[in-house]
Design an enzyme around this catalytic site. Structure first.
Site, PDB file in Angstrom:
ATOM      1  N   HIS A 139      -3.181  -5.348   1.609  1.00 14.83           N
ATOM      2  CA  HIS A 139      -2.493  -5.609   2.882  1.00 14.83           C
ATOM      3  C   HIS A 139      -2.478  -7.109   3.193  1.00 14.83           C
ATOM      4  O   HIS A 139      -3.314  -7.575   3.975  1.00 14.83           O
ATOM      5  CB  HIS A 139      -3.213  -4.880   4.020  1.00 14.83           C
ATOM      6  CG  HIS A 139      -3.037  -3.403   4.000  1.00 14.83           C
ATOM      7  ND1 HIS A 139      -2.089  -2.759   4.766  1.00 14.83           N
ATOM      8  CD2 HIS A 139      -3.660  -2.436   3.290  1.00 14.83           C
ATOM      9  CE1 HIS A 139      -2.142  -1.460   4.542  1.00 14.83           C
ATOM     10  NE2 HIS A 139      -3.097  -1.236   3.641  1.00 14.83           N
TER      11      HIS A 139
ATOM     12  N   GLU B 175      -0.708  -8.700   5.120  1.00 16.24           N
ATOM     13  CA  GLU B 175      -0.426  -8.953   6.550  1.00 16.24           C
ATOM     14  C   GLU B 175      -1.713  -8.974   7.370  1.00 16.24           C
ATOM     15  O   GLU B 175      -1.709  -9.391   8.525  1.00 16.24           O
ATOM     16  CB  GLU B 175       0.566  -7.906   7.087  1.00 16.24           C
ATOM     17  CG  GLU B 175       0.012  -6.508   7.362  1.00 16.24           C
ATOM     18  CD  GLU B 175      -0.223  -5.659   6.091  1.00 16.24           C
ATOM     19  OE1 GLU B 175      -0.055  -6.184   4.974  1.00 16.24           O
ATOM     20  OE2 GLU B 175      -0.589  -4.474   6.250  1.00 16.24           O
TER      21      GLU B 175
ATOM     22  N   CYS C  14       0.827  -1.211   0.000  1.00 20.05           N
ATOM     23  CA  CYS C  14       0.000   0.000   0.000  1.00 20.05           C
ATOM     24  C   CYS C  14       0.863   1.264   0.000  1.00 20.05           C
ATOM     25  O   CYS C  14       1.492   1.553  -1.004  1.00 20.05           O
ATOM     26  CB  CYS C  14      -1.007  -0.074   1.149  1.00 20.05           C
ATOM     27  SG  CYS C  14      -2.459   0.923   0.814  1.00 20.05           S
TER      28      CYS C  14
HETATM   29  N1  GLN Z   1      -3.773   6.268   1.116  1.00 19.04           N
HETATM   30  C1  GLN Z   1      -2.438   6.016   1.572  1.00 19.04           C
HETATM   31  C2  GLN Z   1      -1.412   6.824   0.763  1.00 19.04           C
HETATM   32  O1  GLN Z   1      -1.786   7.422  -0.189  1.00 19.04           O
HETATM   33  C3  GLN Z   1      -2.110   4.530   1.502  1.00 19.04           C
HETATM   34  C4  GLN Z   1      -3.056   3.738   2.373  1.00 19.04           C
HETATM   35  C5  GLN Z   1      -2.467   2.556   3.046  1.00 19.04           C
HETATM   36  O2  GLN Z   1      -1.240   2.371   3.110  1.00 19.04           O
HETATM   37  N2  GLN Z   1      -3.320   1.739   3.605  1.00 19.04           N
HETATM   38  O3  GLN Z   1      -0.270   6.865   1.071  1.00 19.04           O
END
Ligand code: GLN
Length: 197
Positions: free
Chosen positions: A175, A177, A76
């Site tokens: 994610h 994890e 992410c």
């Molecule tokens: N929205 C976050 C970003 O732009 C990422 C979200 C996340 O890591 N769950 O950095």
């Protein structure tokens, strides 16, 4: 082999637990100099803009060198940091994977959801493609995948890439994890094994 989990911010502890469950030795990385003592790194989810702030110029440069040398897995916000091109808004990336990634790319209503995607057969996973639970939290979307990039998981009707690998670097927009399935982390351990120095 020691794996570092970048522990500046975000959900680093779930990665630590998962990796330990799989038998890895894990250290939480809070200072740039700790990068010298690890064989691979996980960059967790969180807020990529905040990561950039907390890293500062020096931390960013140090991390940039690290990802050229050692296996790294970003989830992410971690995937956003590793990208070569970041949109919405434009922001610096480490350029470790040739992808264009758009932050917060899903509309408000579905910005966080659990979906079923596919883990593909790939250089990191030698079984036929199969279903994989994916937890998306204010997830980015990979909009372009460079020719040297291997897609390792997809999601949705259009088989959009949601996990990719280039050389020793791997990134997922979801994610792993937070799901019980350990296959994505095992794929990263396989990548580390391959580039063991
Ligand atoms: N929205 C976050 C970003 O732009 C990422 C979200 C996340 O890591 N769950 O950095």
């Amino acid at each position: 082999m020691t794996i570092g989990v970048l522990a500046l911010q975000g959900d680093f502890d779930a990665h630590r637990r998962r990796l330990e469950e799989l038998g890895a030795e894990v250290v939480l990385v809070k200072k740039p100099e700790q990068l010298d003592a690890i064989d691979g790194l996980v960059i967790p989810g969180g807020e990529s803009g905040t990561f950039l702030k907390l890293l500062g110029q020096e931390g960013f440069e140090k991390l940039k060198q690290f990802v050229r040398l050692k296996p790294t897995f970003g989830t992410c916000a971690g995937a956003i940091l590793l990208a070569s091109e970041v949109e919405n808004p434009k922001q610096a990336g480490l350029g470790a994977i040739d992808i264009r990634i758009r932050r917060n790319a899903y509309g408000r209503q579905i910005d966080s959801s659990i979906r079923e995607g596919r883990l593909l057969q790939s250089s990191l996973h030698d079984r036929p493609g199969s279903a994989l639970e994916m937890v998306f939290i204010r997830a980015p979307r990979i909009e372009r995948v460079g020719s040297g990039v291997e897609v390792i998981a997809t999601e949705g009707k259009e088989n959009a890439p949601v996990a990719v690998r280039q050389g020793k670097v791997m990134a997922a927009t979801f994610h792993p994890e937070l799901s019980e399935d350990t296959r994505v982390h095992r794929a990263f351990l396989a990548l580390m094994e391959r580039y063991r120095s």
